[in-house]
Enzyme design. Structure first.
Site, PDB file in Angstrom:
ATOM      1  CB  ALA A  65      20.369 -35.643  34.352  1.00 36.16           C
ATOM      2  N   GLY A 108      19.964 -34.028  29.427  1.00 32.94           N
ATOM      3  CA  GLY A 108      20.040 -35.476  29.195  1.00 32.94           C
ATOM      4  C   GLY A 108      18.914 -35.990  28.311  1.00 32.94           C
ATOM      5  CD  GLU A 126      23.627 -34.810  27.170  1.00 34.50           C
ATOM      6  OE1 GLU A 126      23.029 -34.956  28.252  1.00 34.50           O
ATOM      7  OE2 GLU A 126      24.832 -34.546  27.088  1.00 34.50           O
ATOM      8  CD  GLU A 171      23.163 -30.275  29.822  1.00 33.35           C
ATOM      9  OE1 GLU A 171      23.037 -29.353  28.991  1.00 33.35           O
ATOM     10  OE2 GLU A 171      22.883 -31.461  29.567  1.00 33.35           O
TER      11      GLU A 171
HETATM   12  N1  CO8 Z   1      15.086 -32.760  37.282  1.00 35.79           N
HETATM   13  C1  CO8 Z   1      14.270 -32.861  38.338  1.00 35.79           C
HETATM   14  N2  CO8 Z   1      13.031 -32.356  38.370  1.00 35.79           N
HETATM   15  C2  CO8 Z   1      12.598 -31.717  37.282  1.00 35.79           C
HETATM   16  C3  CO8 Z   1      13.394 -31.571  36.135  1.00 35.79           C
HETATM   17  C4  CO8 Z   1      14.697 -32.136  36.159  1.00 35.79           C
HETATM   18  N3  CO8 Z   1      15.528 -32.082  35.107  1.00 35.79           N
HETATM   19  N4  CO8 Z   1      12.700 -30.867  35.209  1.00 35.79           N
HETATM   20  C5  CO8 Z   1      11.500 -30.609  35.767  1.00 35.79           C
HETATM   21  N5  CO8 Z   1      11.434 -31.132  37.008  1.00 35.79           N
HETATM   22  C6  CO8 Z   1      10.329 -31.086  37.954  1.00 35.79           C
HETATM   23  C7  CO8 Z   1      10.162 -29.693  38.532  1.00 35.79           C
HETATM   24  O1  CO8 Z   1      11.054 -29.518  39.633  1.00 35.79           O
HETATM   25  C8  CO8 Z   1       8.701 -29.699  38.932  1.00 35.79           C
HETATM   26  O2  CO8 Z   1       8.578 -30.400  40.149  1.00 35.79           O
HETATM   27  P1  CO8 Z   1       7.553 -29.833  41.303  1.00 35.79           P
HETATM   28  O3  CO8 Z   1       6.201 -29.988  40.672  1.00 35.79           O
HETATM   29  O4  CO8 Z   1       7.804 -30.761  42.443  1.00 35.79           O
HETATM   30  O5  CO8 Z   1       7.918 -28.415  41.534  1.00 35.79           O
HETATM   31  C9  CO8 Z   1       8.044 -30.568  37.844  1.00 35.79           C
HETATM   32  O6  CO8 Z   1       9.109 -31.316  37.245  1.00 35.79           O
HETATM   33  C10 CO8 Z   1       7.376 -29.748  36.744  1.00 35.79           C
HETATM   34  O7  CO8 Z   1       8.344 -28.828  36.240  1.00 35.79           O
HETATM   35  P2  CO8 Z   1       8.121 -27.232  36.198  1.00 35.79           P
HETATM   36  O8  CO8 Z   1       7.125 -26.835  37.246  1.00 35.79           O
HETATM   37  O9  CO8 Z   1       9.455 -26.599  36.229  1.00 35.79           O
HETATM   38  O10 CO8 Z   1       7.425 -27.108  34.764  1.00 35.79           O
HETATM   39  P3  CO8 Z   1       7.442 -25.821  33.813  1.00 35.79           P
HETATM   40  O11 CO8 Z   1       6.450 -26.102  32.748  1.00 35.79           O
HETATM   41  O12 CO8 Z   1       7.317 -24.574  34.593  1.00 35.79           O
HETATM   42  O13 CO8 Z   1       8.917 -25.836  33.171  1.00 35.79           O
HETATM   43  C11 CO8 Z   1      10.825 -26.839  32.151  1.00 35.79           C
HETATM   44  C12 CO8 Z   1       9.301 -26.899  32.347  1.00 35.79           C
HETATM   45  C13 CO8 Z   1      11.198 -25.597  31.339  1.00 35.79           C
HETATM   46  C14 CO8 Z   1      11.231 -28.101  31.392  1.00 35.79           C
HETATM   47  C15 CO8 Z   1      11.509 -26.780  33.548  1.00 35.79           C
HETATM   48  O14 CO8 Z   1      10.982 -27.840  34.359  1.00 35.79           O
HETATM   49  C16 CO8 Z   1      12.976 -26.916  33.515  1.00 35.79           C
HETATM   50  O15 CO8 Z   1      13.682 -25.981  33.204  1.00 35.79           O
HETATM   51  N6  CO8 Z   1      13.515 -28.116  33.886  1.00 35.79           N
HETATM   52  C17 CO8 Z   1      14.902 -28.344  34.013  1.00 35.79           C
HETATM   53  C18 CO8 Z   1      15.548 -28.524  32.657  1.00 35.79           C
HETATM   54  C19 CO8 Z   1      17.047 -28.722  32.789  1.00 35.79           C
HETATM   55  O16 CO8 Z   1      17.761 -27.896  33.303  1.00 35.79           O
HETATM   56  N7  CO8 Z   1      17.505 -29.897  32.299  1.00 35.79           N
HETATM   57  C20 CO8 Z   1      18.898 -30.228  32.322  1.00 35.79           C
HETATM   58  C21 CO8 Z   1      19.266 -30.904  33.612  1.00 35.79           C
HETATM   59  S1  CO8 Z   1      21.029 -31.195  33.748  1.00 35.79           S
HETATM   60  C22 CO8 Z   1      21.311 -32.524  32.728  1.00 35.79           C
HETATM   61  O17 CO8 Z   1      20.425 -33.016  32.059  1.00 35.79           O
HETATM   62  C23 CO8 Z   1      22.692 -33.029  32.745  1.00 35.79           C
HETATM   63  C24 CO8 Z   1      22.867 -34.148  31.762  1.00 35.79           C
HETATM   64  C25 CO8 Z   1      23.961 -35.032  32.247  1.00 35.79           C
HETATM   65  C26 CO8 Z   1      23.646 -36.450  31.839  1.00 35.79           C
HETATM   66  C27 CO8 Z   1      24.173 -37.451  32.759  1.00 35.79           C
HETATM   67  C28 CO8 Z   1      23.662 -38.857  32.427  1.00 35.79           C
HETATM   68  C29 CO8 Z   1      22.230 -38.934  32.033  1.00 35.79           C
END
Ligand code: CO8
Length: 262
Positions: A68, A113, A116, A136
């Site tokens: 998400a 998400g 999921e 999460e």
């Molecule tokens: N949300 C918003 N932005 C994101 C997300 C995300 N989940 N994941 C990545 N991005 C963005 C980064 O902020 C970055 O943006 P910017 O270039 O502006 O800095 C861009 O995407 C590229 O990402 P990274 O630079 O971080 O790329 P890396 O290769 O270094 O890392 C990862 C890749 C490991 C995937 C890393 O981006 C990461 O850890 N992302 C977050 C993953 C995460 O925590 N996901 C869970 C989120 S919580 C959730 O899903 C709750 C579910 C509830 C569901 C509700 C209904 C749908």
């Protein structure tokens, strides 16, 4: 219909829909608009008699869906967070209820998400580069779109508890081993394999496929709805904590989070 965050194409002489989540700059993260668009696209496909199967994937080389959208969630309060989780569940229910088989082609990160969403599909194939997890808890929240229900049913309770509470990421081979995905393919073969499966299904009797899906899913159902209400409530409750704001702000500010347990 025009979509901002999705590509919807008809392939295989129109019998198969390919739906691509198309927000590559944020690794296809799901915000409310994208969830609504996915729901609308699936609703339109469900009503289309000529459409027999769906392949769902993510744009770009890197991600299926990296979760998400954390930027869209960081300032949410408990009620708005529960509403957001409910949008995800509406989409999951839509996929479960539609007559077509929906195949996830997991081409990269499927986190939170995103994992999921893959679980909400009827089955999933993964690229060798795919990574799965429910991270999460790193943000001081819990899964809100089936990660405490469908995941446990798919891979068993102890494995689900381990994944959800450690926030660990697993690779495609491990996902295959524990039954999260049905097949692992080289990246260049993933979409072709998912589409071939969709085309095979598209050639079968559509009513039989729809009834088989309905019956298989009903057998697996048990009272999920009760569980989902609890998950929605508990997901929202996380947003009453300081740690949720800290966890999500720290991610967006690219620094380690400092949790205080409140
Ligand atoms: N949300 C918003 N932005 C994101 C997300 C995300 N989940 N994941 C990545 N991005 C963005 C980064 O902020 C970055 O943006 P910017 O270039 O502006 O800095 C861009 O995407 C590229 O990402 P990274 O630079 O971080 O790329 P890396 O290769 O270094 O890392 C990862 C890749 C490991 C995937 C890393 O981006 C990461 O850890 N992302 C977050 C993953 C995460 O925590 N996901 C869970 C989120 S919580 C959730 O899903 C709750 C579910 C509830 C569901 C509700 C209904 C749908």
């Amino acid at each position: 219909m025009e979509y901002r965050n999705l590509l919807v194409e008809r392939v295989a002489q129109g019998a198969v829909a390919r739906v691509t989540v198309n927000r590559p700059s944020v690794l296809n993260a799901l915000d409310a608009e994208t969830l609504r668009e996915l729901d609308a696209a699936m609703e339109a496909i469900a009503d289309d008699d000529g459409m027999r199967a769906v392949v769902l994937t993510g744009a770009g080389e890197k991600a299926f869906v990296a979760g998400a959208d954390i930027k869209a969630m960081v300032e949410l309060g408990p009620e708005a967070a529960s509403e957001f989780a409910a949008l995800g569940h509406r989409l999951g229910d839509r996929i479960a209820g539609m007559p077509q088989i929906v195949i996830a082609a997991v081409n990269g990160f499927a986190l939170g998400g995103g994992c999921e969403l893959a679980l909400a599909c009827d089955f999933a194939y993964a690229s060798e580069r795919a990574k799965f997890g429910q991270p999460e808890v790193n943000l001081a929240v819990i899964p809100g779109f089936g990660g405490t229900s469908r995941l446990a049913r798919r891979i068993g309770l102890p494995r689900a508890i381990e994944l959800v509470t450690t926030g660990a990421t697993i690779d495609a081979q491990e996902a295959l081993r524990i039954g999260l995905v049905n097949k692992v393919l080289p990246p260049g073969e993933l979409l072709g394999a998912a589409q071939a499966a969709a085309e095979t299904i598209a050639k079968k009797g559509p009513r039989a496929v729809a009834n088989a899906k309905r019956s298989l899913r009903a057998a697996d159902e048990r009272p999920l709805s009760q569980h989902n209400r609890l998950e929605i409530e508990l997901f929202g409750a996380c947003f009453a904590t300081e740690d949720q704001k800290e966890g999500m702000r720290a991610f967006l500010e690219k620094r380690p989070a400092q949790f205080k347990g409140r």
